[in-house]
Design a protein around this motif. Structure first.
Motif, short mmCIF file in Angstrom:
data_model
loop_
_atom_site.label_atom_id
_atom_site.label_comp_id
_atom_site.label_asym_id
_atom_site.label_seq_id
_atom_site.Cartn_x
_atom_site.Cartn_y
_atom_site.Cartn_z
N GLN A 29 0.80 -1.22 0.00
CA GLN A 29 0.00 0.00 0.00
C GLN A 29 0.84 1.28 0.00
OE1 GLN A 29 -2.48 -0.60 3.51
NE2 GLN A 29 -4.22 -1.16 2.21
N LEU A 30 0.16 2.37 -0.40
CA LEU A 30 0.72 3.71 -0.31
C LEU A 30 -0.06 4.48 0.75
CD1 LEU A 30 0.30 4.63 -4.11
CD2 LEU A 30 2.24 3.45 -3.11
N LEU A 31 0.61 5.36 1.45
CA LEU A 31 -0.10 6.32 2.30
C LEU A 31 -0.21 7.61 1.50
CD1 LEU A 31 -1.38 6.91 5.06
CD2 LEU A 31 0.83 7.86 5.77
N VAL A 32 -1.45 8.01 1.22
CA VAL A 32 -1.69 9.19 0.39
C VAL A 32 -2.26 10.31 1.25
CG1 VAL A 32 -3.00 10.10 -1.58
CG2 VAL A 32 -2.10 7.75 -1.64
N LYS A 33 -1.65 11.47 1.15
CA LYS A 33 -2.24 12.68 1.74
C LYS A 33 -3.33 13.14 0.78
CE LYS A 33 -1.07 17.23 3.58
NZ LYS A 33 0.04 18.22 3.80
N VAL A 34 -4.57 13.00 1.20
CA VAL A 34 -5.70 13.23 0.31
C VAL A 34 -5.94 14.74 0.17
CG1 VAL A 34 -8.14 12.78 -0.11
CG2 VAL A 34 -6.73 11.04 1.02
N HIS A 35 -5.89 15.23 -1.05
CA HIS A 35 -6.23 16.63 -1.32
C HIS A 35 -7.71 16.78 -1.63
CE1 HIS A 35 -2.04 18.50 -2.10
NE2 HIS A 35 -1.89 17.37 -1.43
N ALA A 36 -8.29 15.76 -2.27
CA ALA A 36 -9.69 15.86 -2.65
C ALA A 36 -10.28 14.46 -2.85
CB ALA A 36 -9.85 16.67 -3.93
N LEU A 67 -10.12 9.43 -4.82
CA LEU A 67 -9.18 10.35 -4.17
C LEU A 67 -8.14 10.84 -5.16
CD1 LEU A 67 -6.25 8.75 -3.68
CD2 LEU A 67 -7.56 7.66 -1.86
N ALA A 68 -7.60 11.99 -4.85
CA ALA A 68 -6.42 12.51 -5.54
C ALA A 68 -5.57 13.18 -4.47
CB ALA A 68 -6.80 13.51 -6.63
N GLY A 69 -4.27 12.97 -4.55
CA GLY A 69 -3.41 13.54 -3.52
C GLY A 69 -1.95 13.24 -3.76
N GLU A 70 -1.19 13.29 -2.69
CA GLU A 70 0.27 13.16 -2.75
C GLU A 70 0.73 11.97 -1.91
OE1 GLU A 70 4.21 15.74 -1.41
OE2 GLU A 70 2.26 16.73 -1.61
N VAL A 71 1.59 11.14 -2.49
CA VAL A 71 2.13 10.00 -1.76
C VAL A 71 3.09 10.51 -0.67
CG1 VAL A 71 3.51 7.90 -1.93
CG2 VAL A 71 1.96 8.52 -3.80
N VAL A 72 2.86 10.04 0.55
CA VAL A 72 3.76 10.43 1.64
C VAL A 72 4.60 9.27 2.17
CG1 VAL A 72 2.40 12.43 2.35
CG2 VAL A 72 1.89 10.20 3.34
N ALA A 73 4.18 8.04 1.90
CA ALA A 73 4.96 6.86 2.31
C ALA A 73 4.54 5.68 1.45
CB ALA A 73 4.72 6.55 3.79
N VAL A 74 5.45 4.73 1.29
CA VAL A 74 5.14 3.54 0.48
C VAL A 74 5.53 2.28 1.26
CG1 VAL A 74 5.46 4.74 -1.70
CG2 VAL A 74 7.39 3.53 -0.68
N GLY A 75 4.76 1.21 1.03
CA GLY A 75 5.06 -0.07 1.66
C GLY A 75 6.27 -0.73 1.04
N ASP A 85 4.96 11.83 -5.20
CA ASP A 85 4.21 11.63 -6.44
C ASP A 85 2.77 12.13 -6.29
OD1 ASP A 85 6.39 10.46 -7.64
OD2 ASP A 85 5.67 8.40 -7.44
N ALA A 86 2.29 12.80 -7.33
CA ALA A 86 0.88 13.20 -7.39
C ALA A 86 0.10 12.07 -8.04
CB ALA A 86 0.73 14.48 -8.19
N VAL A 87 -0.92 11.56 -7.35
CA VAL A 87 -1.65 10.38 -7.82
C VAL A 87 -3.16 10.60 -7.75
CG1 VAL A 87 0.19 8.78 -7.14
CG2 VAL A 87 -1.64 9.34 -5.50
N TYR A 88 -3.87 9.73 -8.47
CA TYR A 88 -5.33 9.68 -8.33
C TYR A 88 -5.76 8.24 -8.46
CZ TYR A 88 -6.75 9.00 -13.31
OH TYR A 88 -6.99 8.50 -14.57
N GLY A 89 -6.97 7.93 -8.00
CA GLY A 89 -7.43 6.56 -8.11
C GLY A 89 -8.56 6.28 -7.15
N GLY A 90 -8.74 4.99 -6.86
CA GLY A 90 -9.84 4.56 -6.02
C GLY A 90 -9.33 3.79 -4.83
N THR A 91 -10.24 3.54 -3.91
CA THR A 91 -9.93 2.68 -2.78
C THR A 91 -10.62 1.34 -3.02
OG1 THR A 91 -11.89 3.32 -1.52
CG2 THR A 91 -9.93 4.70 -1.27
N SER A 92 -10.38 0.39 -2.19
CA SER A 92 -11.12 -0.86 -2.26
C SER A 92 -12.53 -0.63 -1.74
CB SER A 92 -10.41 -1.93 -1.43
OG SER A 92 -10.43 -1.55 -0.06
N THR A 117 -6.39 19.69 -11.79
CA THR A 117 -6.09 19.95 -10.39
C THR A 117 -6.40 18.69 -9.58
OG1 THR A 117 -8.33 20.72 -9.88
CG2 THR A 117 -6.76 22.38 -10.70
N PHE A 118 -5.97 18.67 -8.33
CA PHE A 118 -6.33 17.53 -7.46
C PHE A 118 -7.85 17.42 -7.33
CE2 PHE A 118 -1.93 18.17 -5.86
CZ PHE A 118 -1.48 16.86 -5.98
N GLU A 119 -8.50 18.56 -7.18
CA GLU A 119 -9.95 18.57 -7.03
C GLU A 119 -10.63 17.96 -8.26
OE1 GLU A 119 -13.55 21.87 -6.39
OE2 GLU A 119 -11.43 22.46 -6.22
#
Length: 315
Positions: A29-36, A67-75, A85-92, A117-119
């Motif tokens: 998993q990634l820990l994402v700081k969610v912007h939107a 979600l869209a946001g910035e990766v702050v940590a990776v597994g 990294d700026a990312v977007y996607g879904g959750t489970s 934009t992230f939004e």
């Protein structure tokens, strides 16, 4: 971190904005700081308890699938992303995007489209993936076909019109009077105002009818489907489910339904469409996370044109 939590099923009043523990990430998993994030009908259907057989009673629960946001940590097993990294996607299906941080599997995330934009990016994943997977995977869409999108001004319908056009089809879009110009601006070749005309009674013949609002059925649409046409719904009602089983084993018209499956490959495909200028998102309204209940109420009114965004941080 701040998040919106539910501890029981019910009206929008059960959504509580509060402090909770930041999630711990697993090796993949990634820990994402969610912007939107955004609101999809599945969010309030789960909140109401309509899908409790799937969502269970494992409270407290944080909803949110985009979600869209910035990766702050990776597994330790993550290879494609790194912090910053700026990312977007879904959750489970467990959700978790209505929060300042979310733990997300690597295979559900992609680089954010550079021209959004992230939004804006946060409004794309679930709705656009549903549209893509309905048309491509369930409809076997091909260039030159005639496609009808019912509910073309909503989140899924808006993306379906643009994807169908990008794939070289002739698109007829169905919406209400006030949204005719909006849907035309998405590239629809023809628009039907459902307050004035029932598309199932007109003279068209379509290879694919995608019911993005789950209001019709194969029985309703048989007359305007080609002999081997495909009806696709976003809502697996008992009638649609039975029709999909009955038509699966025989030649002729088919009934199918789509269940969105988030994945990196399809998110990258959507990113490329967006960056090529072939698809855009439209935000009807934006709400801060603390006002998520108001956003849910607005979504439930079914008056949304495009998408509803939920903003964590001001960009």
């Amino acid at each position: 971190m701040k998040a919106v939590v539910i501890r029981r099923y019910g009206s929008a009043e059960v959504l509580q904005y509060e402090e909770v523990a930041q999630p711990q990430i697993k090796p993949n998993q990634l820990l994402v700081k969610v912007h939107a994030s955004s609101v999809n009908p599945i969010d309030w259907k789960i909140r109401q308890g309509m899908l409790s057989l799937l969502s269970g009673n494992n409270f407290p629960l944080i909803l949110g699938f985009d979600l869209a946001g910035e990766v702050v940590a990776v597994g330790s097993q993550v290879t494609s992303f790194q912090p910053g990294d700026a990312v977007y996607g879904g959750t489970s299906f467990s959700g978790g995007a209505y929060a300042e941080f979310a733990a997300v599997p690597e295979n559900l995330i992609a680089p954010k489209p550079k021209n959004l934009t992230f939004e804006e990016a946060a409004t794309v994943p679930l709705a656009a993936l549903t549209a893509l997977q309905a048309l491509r995977d369930q409809g076997n869409i091909k260039s030159g076909q005639r496609v009808l999108i019912n509910g073309a001004s909503g989140g899924v319908g808006m993306f379906a019109v643009q994807i169908a056009k990008a794939l070289g089809t002739e698109v007829t879009a169905v919406c209400s009077t006030k949204n005719l110009e909006f849907v035309k601006s998405l590239g629809a070749d023809r628009v039907i105002d459902y307050t004035q005309e029932d598309f199932t009674e007109e003279g068209g013949q379509y290879d694919i009818i995608f019911d993005a609002v789950g209001k019709r059925s194969l029985s309703n649409c048989k007359r305007v489907l080609t002999p081997n046409g495909i009806y696709i719904s976003t809502l697996p009602t008992p009638e649609v489910f039975i029709q999909s089983l009955l038509t699966a084993f025989f030649p002729g018209q088919k009934a199918k339904f789509v269940i969105e499956r988030p994945n990196t490959q399809d998110l990258v495909y959507l990113k490329e469409l967006i960056e090529a200028g072939k698809m855009r998102t439209v935000i009807d309204r934006s709400f801060p996370l603390a006002e998520l209940a108001a956003a849910h109420n607005y979504s439930e009114s079914e008056r949304t044109v495009g998408k509803i965004a939920i903003v964590m941080l001001q960009e």
